[in-house]
Design a protein around this motif. Sequence first.
Motif, PDB file in Angstrom:
ATOM      1  N   TRP A 155       1.029  -1.275   0.162  1.00 49.11           N
ATOM      2  CA  TRP A 155       0.011  -0.062  -0.149  1.00 49.11           C
ATOM      3  C   TRP A 155       1.083   1.155  -0.013  1.00 49.11           C
ATOM      4  O   TRP A 155       2.077   1.298   0.541  1.00 49.11           O
ATOM      5  CB  TRP A 155      -0.582   0.009   1.156  1.00 49.11           C
ATOM      6  N   ILE A 156       0.312   2.187  -0.699  1.00 45.81           N
ATOM      7  CA  ILE A 156       1.101   3.609  -0.621  1.00 45.81           C
ATOM      8  C   ILE A 156      -0.139   4.621  -0.027  1.00 45.81           C
ATOM      9  O   ILE A 156      -1.205   4.712  -0.451  1.00 45.81           O
ATOM     10  CB  ILE A 156       1.439   4.017  -2.005  1.00 45.81           C
ATOM     11  N   SER A 157       0.404   5.488   0.853  1.00 48.83           N
ATOM     12  CA  SER A 157      -0.624   6.706   1.253  1.00 48.83           C
ATOM     13  C   SER A 157      -0.400   7.840   0.367  1.00 48.83           C
ATOM     14  O   SER A 157       0.749   7.929  -0.241  1.00 48.83           O
ATOM     15  CB  SER A 157      -0.135   6.916   2.705  1.00 48.83           C
ATOM     16  N   GLY A 158      -1.405   8.565   0.164  1.00 47.56           N
ATOM     17  CA  GLY A 158      -1.339   9.864  -0.355  1.00 47.56           C
ATOM     18  C   GLY A 158      -0.805   9.645  -2.103  1.00 47.56           C
ATOM     19  O   GLY A 158      -1.229   8.867  -2.550  1.00 47.56           O
ATOM     20  N   THR A 159      -0.052  10.641  -2.433  1.00 45.22           N
ATOM     21  CA  THR A 159       0.335  10.566  -3.669  1.00 45.22           C
ATOM     22  C   THR A 159       1.828  10.514  -3.924  1.00 45.22           C
ATOM     23  O   THR A 159       2.535  11.017  -2.832  1.00 45.22           O
ATOM     24  CB  THR A 159      -0.422  11.596  -4.512  1.00 45.22           C
ATOM     25  N   LEU A 160       2.424  10.295  -4.987  1.00 47.14           N
ATOM     26  CA  LEU A 160       3.793  10.166  -5.211  1.00 47.14           C
ATOM     27  C   LEU A 160       4.049  11.356  -6.338  1.00 47.14           C
ATOM     28  O   LEU A 160       3.439  11.513  -7.496  1.00 47.14           O
ATOM     29  CB  LEU A 160       4.254   8.712  -5.564  1.00 47.14           C
ATOM     30  N   GLY A 161       5.491  11.488  -6.370  1.00 50.83           N
ATOM     31  CA  GLY A 161       6.000  12.473  -7.586  1.00 50.83           C
ATOM     32  C   GLY A 161       6.057  13.590  -7.634  1.00 50.83           C
ATOM     33  O   GLY A 161       6.580  14.233  -8.539  1.00 50.83           O
ATOM     34  N   ALA A 238      -0.717   1.475 -11.141  1.00 48.99           N
ATOM     35  CA  ALA A 238      -1.857   1.796  -9.786  1.00 48.99           C
ATOM     36  C   ALA A 238      -1.134   2.808  -8.988  1.00 48.99           C
ATOM     37  O   ALA A 238      -1.745   3.313  -8.074  1.00 48.99           O
ATOM     38  CB  ALA A 238      -1.895   0.455  -9.157  1.00 48.99           C
ATOM     39  N   LEU A 239       0.092   3.091  -9.150  1.00 54.70           N
ATOM     40  CA  LEU A 239       0.713   4.193  -8.283  1.00 54.70           C
ATOM     41  C   LEU A 239      -0.125   5.476  -8.435  1.00 54.70           C
ATOM     42  O   LEU A 239      -0.129   5.894  -9.492  1.00 54.70           O
ATOM     43  CB  LEU A 239       2.348   4.202  -8.715  1.00 54.70           C
ATOM     44  N   PRO A 240      -0.350   6.085  -7.088  1.00 57.62           N
ATOM     45  CA  PRO A 240      -1.186   7.184  -7.082  1.00 57.62           C
ATOM     46  C   PRO A 240      -0.153   8.521  -7.489  1.00 57.62           C
ATOM     47  O   PRO A 240       0.761   8.739  -6.756  1.00 57.62           O
ATOM     48  CB  PRO A 240      -1.900   7.228  -5.685  1.00 57.62           C
ATOM     49  N   THR A 287      -6.447  10.240   4.905  1.00 56.95           N
ATOM     50  CA  THR A 287      -5.489  10.079   4.172  1.00 56.95           C
ATOM     51  C   THR A 287      -5.684   8.959   3.294  1.00 56.95           C
ATOM     52  O   THR A 287      -5.963   7.932   3.452  1.00 56.95           O
ATOM     53  CB  THR A 287      -4.166   9.508   4.969  1.00 56.95           C
ATOM     54  N   PRO A 288      -5.499   9.107   1.854  1.00 54.82           N
ATOM     55  CA  PRO A 288      -5.990   8.410   0.838  1.00 54.82           C
ATOM     56  C   PRO A 288      -4.948   7.284   0.701  1.00 54.82           C
ATOM     57  O   PRO A 288      -3.890   7.377   1.260  1.00 54.82           O
ATOM     58  CB  PRO A 288      -5.782   8.865  -0.409  1.00 54.82           C
ATOM     59  N   VAL A 289      -5.578   5.861   0.800  1.00 55.70           N
ATOM     60  CA  VAL A 289      -4.462   4.902   0.789  1.00 55.70           C
ATOM     61  C   VAL A 289      -4.933   3.945  -0.661  1.00 55.70           C
ATOM     62  O   VAL A 289      -5.949   3.666  -0.900  1.00 55.70           O
ATOM     63  CB  VAL A 289      -4.863   3.866   1.767  1.00 55.70           C
ATOM     64  N   THR A 290      -3.747   3.310  -1.227  1.00 60.03           N
ATOM     65  CA  THR A 290      -4.034   2.784  -2.533  1.00 60.03           C
ATOM     66  C   THR A 290      -3.176   1.424  -2.517  1.00 60.03           C
ATOM     67  O   THR A 290      -1.826   1.348  -2.148  1.00 60.03           O
ATOM     68  CB  THR A 290      -3.337   3.886  -3.557  1.00 60.03           C
ATOM     69  N   ARG A 291      -3.752   0.396  -2.956  1.00 62.37           N
ATOM     70  CA  ARG A 291      -3.290  -0.790  -2.976  1.00 62.37           C
ATOM     71  C   ARG A 291      -2.345  -1.059  -4.632  1.00 62.37           C
ATOM     72  O   ARG A 291      -3.057  -0.742  -5.498  1.00 62.37           O
ATOM     73  CB  ARG A 291      -4.062  -1.837  -3.010  1.00 62.37           C
ATOM     74  N   VAL A 292      -1.011  -1.168  -4.363  1.00 62.84           N
ATOM     75  CA  VAL A 292      -0.197  -1.106  -5.705  1.00 62.84           C
ATOM     76  C   VAL A 292       0.570  -2.391  -5.978  1.00 62.84           C
ATOM     77  O   VAL A 292       1.289  -2.266  -6.951  1.00 62.84           O
ATOM     78  CB  VAL A 292       0.779   0.097  -5.517  1.00 62.84           C
ATOM     79  N   ALA A 306      -0.800  -2.167 -16.211  1.00 66.24           N
ATOM     80  CA  ALA A 306      -2.275  -2.240 -15.601  1.00 66.24           C
ATOM     81  C   ALA A 306      -2.791  -3.826 -16.119  1.00 66.24           C
ATOM     82  O   ALA A 306      -3.594  -4.108 -15.435  1.00 66.24           O
ATOM     83  CB  ALA A 306      -3.249  -1.101 -15.962  1.00 66.24           C
ATOM     84  N   HIS A 307      -2.356  -4.142 -17.174  1.00 63.64           N
ATOM     85  CA  HIS A 307      -2.819  -5.536 -17.446  1.00 63.64           C
ATOM     86  C   HIS A 307      -1.793  -6.508 -16.974  1.00 63.64           C
ATOM     87  O   HIS A 307      -1.960  -7.827 -17.360  1.00 63.64           O
ATOM     88  CB  HIS A 307      -2.745  -5.261 -18.804  1.00 63.64           C
ATOM     89  N   GLY A 308      -1.053  -6.187 -16.273  1.00 62.63           N
ATOM     90  CA  GLY A 308      -0.214  -7.433 -15.640  1.00 62.63           C
ATOM     91  C   GLY A 308       1.028  -7.779 -16.771  1.00 62.63           C
ATOM     92  O   GLY A 308       1.987  -8.689 -16.266  1.00 62.63           O
ATOM     93  N   VAL A 309       1.193  -7.092 -17.609  1.00 60.48           N
ATOM     94  CA  VAL A 309       2.359  -7.260 -18.593  1.00 60.48           C
ATOM     95  C   VAL A 309       3.639  -6.664 -18.009  1.00 60.48           C
ATOM     96  O   VAL A 309       3.485  -5.628 -17.696  1.00 60.48           O
ATOM     97  CB  VAL A 309       2.090  -6.599 -19.753  1.00 60.48           C
ATOM     98  N   PRO A 310       4.769  -7.348 -17.951  1.00 63.22           N
ATOM     99  CA  PRO A 310       5.877  -6.957 -17.175  1.00 63.22           C
ATOM    100  C   PRO A 310       6.427  -5.742 -18.007  1.00 63.22           C
ATOM    101  O   PRO A 310       6.346  -5.602 -19.285  1.00 63.22           O
ATOM    102  CB  PRO A 310       6.976  -8.175 -17.563  1.00 63.22           C
TER     103      PRO A 310
END
Length: 323
Positions: A155-161, A238-240, A287-292, A306-310
Motif C-alpha cells: 500500500w501507498i499513502s497519499g500520492t507520489l511524484g 496503479a501508483l497514485p 489519508t488516501p490509501v492505494t493498493r499497488v 495495468a494488464h499485468g504485462v511486465p
Amino acid sequence: MLSEFDLIKRYFTRERAGRASTVLGVGDDCALLAPTPGMQLAVSTDMLVEDRHFFAGADPRKLGHKCLAVNLSDLAAMGARPLAFTLALALPQADADWLAGFSEGLFALADEYGCELIGGDTTRGPLNICITVFGEIEPGHALRRDAARDGDDIWISGTLGDARLALAGYRNEAWLDAASHEQAGARMHTPTPRVALGRLLAEQKLARAALDISDGLIGDLSHILAASRVGATLDVDALPAGLALQREDQALRRRFTLAGGDDYELCFTAAPAQRAAIEDAGRASATPVTRVGRIEAAPGLRLVDAHGVPLALSLRGWDHFQQ
Ligand code: ADP
Ligand code: MG
C-alpha cells in the motif's frame, strides 16, 4: 547583535506547552522525558543541509516546516506517537527575520502534532538543521522493515511524484504551468507527515512492514524486501500520482512515481484480510490509501502495467533523473 543565548531564548524557548511527557524542557543540561509507562521510545534523526536538501535562500518558514515534517514522517513510518524533539542548528549569522520565519514554520507544525521542542544546540556555521524526534509506541507494535510476508498487499499513502516534478520544474527539465508549479511546489516544500495513519496501522496492528518514502519508491521498497527476505510485484499504473503529475505523460508519471524523491508518504505491507480495515483507517485519518502490489516469496522487484504485462523499465533510466 543577538547573542547565542538571546537567540535561543527569543526564538526557541516557549511557554511550556504542558505535555505530560516533558518533565523538563529547554534550558538545562538535559531535557527530561517521561514516556507513558509501558510504552517504548521511538527515536529518529534527520539532518537538512543547505544546497543538498534545500536551495540556498529557501523560505525559512517552509524550511522550519519541512525539517520537522521529515522527522515526524519517520515516526509515522514506525507507527509511533510524537512526543518531543531536539533541534541542532548551525547558522551563518543570527538573522532575526530568518529566525522568526523558521521558528514560526517549525512551531506551527510542532503544535499541530503535539510535539514539543525540548532542547538542542546552536552554533555558527554553514546552514545545517538537525532534528531528533522522540515518539512512543506499544511494545511489539512498531512497523518494522523486516516484517513483510509472502502474500501481503503493498500500500501507498497519499500520492507520489509531485515533489520530484517540482524539482524538474526548478531545473527546467519540465515546463510547468502556474497551477502545477504551485501544487508540486507545495508537496516539495511542505510535506504532510502521515502520523495519524501510521498510528492507526500500528495501534490496531493492521500493517506489518512500513517505511516512509524519501528517496523514491523503488529504492525504499527495496529496503523492505531486503530486510524481510522477500520479493514483490508492483503495478506501476496503479501508483497514485500527485495532482500536478497527473497532467504529465505516462512516461514521466511512471518515472516520478517510481523513482521520485521527497515524497514522505508511507509504503506499507499488510495481509489481504486487512483490506477493509485499512480503507477505514485511511478514511479515519483523512489519508488516501492505494493498493499497488503484492509481496512474493521470489526475491527481486517485478514491475507490471495495468494488464499485468511486465515492464522493461531500466533502473538506469530513472537514476539519470535522480541526483
Ligand atoms: P550546553 O552548553 O549544556 O550544551 P547550551 O548552552 O548549548 O547548553 O544550550 C542551553 C540550553 O538551550 C540547553 O537546554 C539546550 O538544550 C537549549 N538549546 C540550545 N540550542 C537550542 C535550539 N536551537 N533549540 C532549542 N533549544 C536549544
Ligand atoms: Mg550545547
